[in-house]
Write a protein that holds these residues in place. Structure first.
Motif, PDB file in Angstrom:
ATOM      1  N   PHE A 114       0.814  -1.209   0.000  1.00 59.08           N
ATOM      2  CA  PHE A 114       0.000   0.000   0.000  1.00 59.08           C
ATOM      3  C   PHE A 114       0.851   1.263   0.000  1.00 59.08           C
ATOM      4  CE2 PHE A 114      -3.288  -2.898   1.890  1.00 59.08           C
ATOM      5  CZ  PHE A 114      -4.044  -2.960   0.746  1.00 59.08           C
ATOM      6  N   ALA A 115       2.012   1.222   0.613  1.00 57.15           N
ATOM      7  CA  ALA A 115       2.895   2.391   0.596  1.00 57.15           C
ATOM      8  C   ALA A 115       3.524   2.591  -0.782  1.00 57.15           C
ATOM      9  CB  ALA A 115       3.985   2.247   1.647  1.00 57.15           C
ATOM     10  N   MET A 116       3.715   1.492  -1.514  1.00 55.26           N
ATOM     11  CA  MET A 116       4.347   1.594  -2.817  1.00 55.26           C
ATOM     12  C   MET A 116       3.498   2.409  -3.790  1.00 55.26           C
ATOM     13  SD  MET A 116       5.087  -1.321  -5.569  1.00 55.26           S
ATOM     14  CE  MET A 116       3.362  -1.364  -5.875  1.00 55.26           C
ATOM     15  N   LEU A 117       2.202   2.314  -3.681  1.00 51.55           N
ATOM     16  CA  LEU A 117       1.320   3.047  -4.589  1.00 51.55           C
ATOM     17  C   LEU A 117       0.696   4.275  -3.918  1.00 51.55           C
ATOM     18  CD1 LEU A 117      -0.365   0.052  -6.402  1.00 51.55           C
ATOM     19  CD2 LEU A 117       1.466   1.518  -7.214  1.00 51.55           C
ATOM     20  N   GLU A 118       1.318   4.762  -2.857  1.00 55.45           N
ATOM     21  CA  GLU A 118       0.860   5.969  -2.156  1.00 55.45           C
ATOM     22  C   GLU A 118       1.045   7.178  -3.067  1.00 55.45           C
ATOM     23  OE1 GLU A 118      -0.633   8.456   0.512  1.00 55.45           O
ATOM     24  OE2 GLU A 118      -0.414   6.337   0.998  1.00 55.45           O
ATOM     25  N   VAL A 119       0.032   7.986  -3.169  1.00 57.66           N
ATOM     26  CA  VAL A 119       0.084   9.131  -4.069  1.00 57.66           C
ATOM     27  C   VAL A 119       0.477  10.415  -3.344  1.00 57.66           C
ATOM     28  CG1 VAL A 119      -1.272  10.566  -5.633  1.00 57.66           C
ATOM     29  CG2 VAL A 119      -1.601   8.110  -5.617  1.00 57.66           C
ATOM     30  N   VAL A 154       2.706  -1.899 -14.225  1.00 60.46           N
ATOM     31  CA  VAL A 154       3.779  -2.439 -13.389  1.00 60.46           C
ATOM     32  C   VAL A 154       3.409  -2.305 -11.911  1.00 60.46           C
ATOM     33  CG1 VAL A 154       6.160  -2.056 -12.632  1.00 60.46           C
ATOM     34  CG2 VAL A 154       5.633  -2.126 -15.062  1.00 60.46           C
ATOM     35  N   GLY A 155       2.856  -1.159 -11.538  1.00 54.94           N
ATOM     36  CA  GLY A 155       2.424  -0.962 -10.156  1.00 54.94           C
ATOM     37  C   GLY A 155       1.339  -1.943  -9.753  1.00 54.94           C
ATOM     38  N   MET A 156       0.378  -2.192 -10.643  1.00 56.52           N
ATOM     39  CA  MET A 156      -0.681  -3.155 -10.334  1.00 56.52           C
ATOM     40  C   MET A 156      -0.142  -4.569 -10.220  1.00 56.52           C
ATOM     41  SD  MET A 156      -4.031  -1.841 -12.426  1.00 56.52           S
ATOM     42  CE  MET A 156      -3.238  -1.639 -14.005  1.00 56.52           C
ATOM     43  N   VAL A 157       0.817  -4.919 -11.065  1.00 55.60           N
ATOM     44  CA  VAL A 157       1.412  -6.258 -11.000  1.00 55.60           C
ATOM     45  C   VAL A 157       2.167  -6.441  -9.686  1.00 55.60           C
ATOM     46  CG1 VAL A 157       3.213  -7.719 -12.016  1.00 55.60           C
ATOM     47  CG2 VAL A 157       1.502  -6.640 -13.480  1.00 55.60           C
ATOM     48  N   PRO A 165       8.808   8.321  -6.760  1.00 55.73           N
ATOM     49  CA  PRO A 165       8.167   7.005  -6.705  1.00 55.73           C
ATOM     50  C   PRO A 165       7.321   6.812  -7.961  1.00 55.73           C
ATOM     51  CG  PRO A 165       7.111   8.523  -5.191  1.00 55.73           C
ATOM     52  CD  PRO A 165       8.282   9.239  -5.765  1.00 55.73           C
ATOM     53  N   ILE A 166       6.828   5.627  -8.136  1.00 52.60           N
ATOM     54  CA  ILE A 166       6.129   5.284  -9.380  1.00 52.60           C
ATOM     55  C   ILE A 166       4.889   6.161  -9.578  1.00 52.60           C
ATOM     56  CG2 ILE A 166       4.748   3.427  -8.377  1.00 52.60           C
ATOM     57  CD1 ILE A 166       5.246   1.842 -10.950  1.00 52.60           C
ATOM     58  N   THR A 167       4.201   6.495  -8.503  1.00 48.90           N
ATOM     59  CA  THR A 167       2.980   7.291  -8.645  1.00 48.90           C
ATOM     60  C   THR A 167       3.262   8.718  -9.105  1.00 48.90           C
ATOM     61  OG1 THR A 167       3.097   7.713  -6.274  1.00 48.90           O
ATOM     62  CG2 THR A 167       1.632   5.961  -6.996  1.00 48.90           C
ATOM     63  N   LYS A 168       4.328   9.326  -8.594  1.00 47.46           N
ATOM     64  CA  LYS A 168       4.647  10.683  -9.030  1.00 47.46           C
ATOM     65  C   LYS A 168       5.168  10.679 -10.462  1.00 47.46           C
ATOM     66  CE  LYS A 168       6.513  15.083  -7.898  1.00 47.46           C
ATOM     67  NZ  LYS A 168       7.005  15.968  -6.852  1.00 47.46           N
ATOM     68  N   MET A 169       5.889   9.632 -10.838  1.00 47.05           N
ATOM     69  CA  MET A 169       6.372   9.554 -12.219  1.00 47.05           C
ATOM     70  C   MET A 169       5.199   9.417 -13.190  1.00 47.05           C
ATOM     71  SD  MET A 169       8.856  10.033 -13.894  1.00 47.05           S
ATOM     72  CE  MET A 169      10.416   9.564 -14.448  1.00 47.05           C
ATOM     73  N   ILE A 170       4.182   8.646 -12.810  1.00 47.25           N
ATOM     74  CA  ILE A 170       2.986   8.542 -13.646  1.00 47.25           C
ATOM     75  C   ILE A 170       2.319   9.907 -13.777  1.00 47.25           C
ATOM     76  CG2 ILE A 170       0.639   7.584 -13.731  1.00 47.25           C
ATOM     77  CD1 ILE A 170       1.790   5.047 -12.433  1.00 47.25           C
ATOM     78  N   TRP A 171       2.182  10.605 -12.654  1.00 44.31           N
ATOM     79  CA  TRP A 171       1.555  11.932 -12.657  1.00 44.31           C
ATOM     80  C   TRP A 171       2.335  12.906 -13.534  1.00 44.31           C
ATOM     81  CZ3 TRP A 171       3.306  16.611 -10.411  1.00 44.31           C
ATOM     82  CH2 TRP A 171       2.344  17.621 -10.354  1.00 44.31           C
ATOM     83  N   GLN A 172       3.665  12.875 -13.436  1.00 47.48           N
ATOM     84  CA  GLN A 172       4.471  13.790 -14.230  1.00 47.48           C
ATOM     85  C   GLN A 172       4.429  13.425 -15.718  1.00 47.48           C
ATOM     86  OE1 GLN A 172       8.713  13.761 -13.731  1.00 47.48           O
ATOM     87  NE2 GLN A 172       8.867  15.924 -14.244  1.00 47.48           N
ATOM     88  N   LEU A 173       4.454  12.137 -16.027  1.00 50.24           N
ATOM     89  CA  LEU A 173       4.407  11.729 -17.429  1.00 50.24           C
ATOM     90  C   LEU A 173       3.082  12.119 -18.084  1.00 50.24           C
ATOM     91  CD1 LEU A 173       6.107   8.232 -17.300  1.00 50.24           C
ATOM     92  CD2 LEU A 173       6.934  10.231 -18.535  1.00 50.24           C
TER      93      LEU A 173
END
Length: 141
Positions: A70-75, A115-118, A89-97
């Motif tokens: 749950f912390a890994m996908l924290e926004v 990747v995050g869901m997997v 983190p992966i969530t901020k990179m998604i937001w920036q992309l």
């Protein structure tokens, strides 16, 4: 320093998950085992190390895996605390992309989401395997 802030932020916000799973494990452990150990002359530390911790280990591991997933996908923590792109983190990179004009950026953001869901699914499956049938009782008293 940025990474340290992220770790502290994630730890403080997700600490109740691991505490609750440890509490549930302690509730499921019989007190008579600890009392028998004390009656046989074991020290409190030895009782903790030899009896209590092995009985609670599955709950601690599963709580740790759930906390990680749950912390890994924290926004919110990632958006506020991550300042340099190499520490995102992966969530901020998604937001920036998703905010970029580059035509390939949304595709990369979607791939990162998959990747995050997997990773989330794999961590929950690992927690389920470790707990076995106890999965539903992890956060109950």
């Amino acid at each position: 320093m940025n990474t340290l802030l992220l770790v502290i932020g994630y730890s403080v916000r997700r600490l109740p998950y691991i505490v609750r799973s440890a509490y549930a494990g302690f509730q499921q452990t019989s007190v008579t085992l600890e009392e028998a150990s004390a009656n046989l002359g074991a020290t409190p530390f030895r009782t903790l190390r030899k009896i209590t911790l092995p009985l609670v280990t599955a709950n601690l591991i599963a709580g740790t895996i759930l906390t990680f997933s749950f912390a890994m996908l924290e926004v919110s923590d990632g958006l506020i605390l991550a300042m340099k792109e190499r520490f995102f983190p992966i969530t901020k990179m998604i937001w920036q992309l998703m905010g970029r004009i580059d035509p390939d950026a949304p595709s990369v953001a979607c791939a990162l989401g998959v990747v995050g869901m997997v990773i989330l699914t794999a961590s929950l499956l690992v927690a389920g395997r470790i707990l076995g049938r106890k999965m539903g009782h992890l956060f109950r008293v």
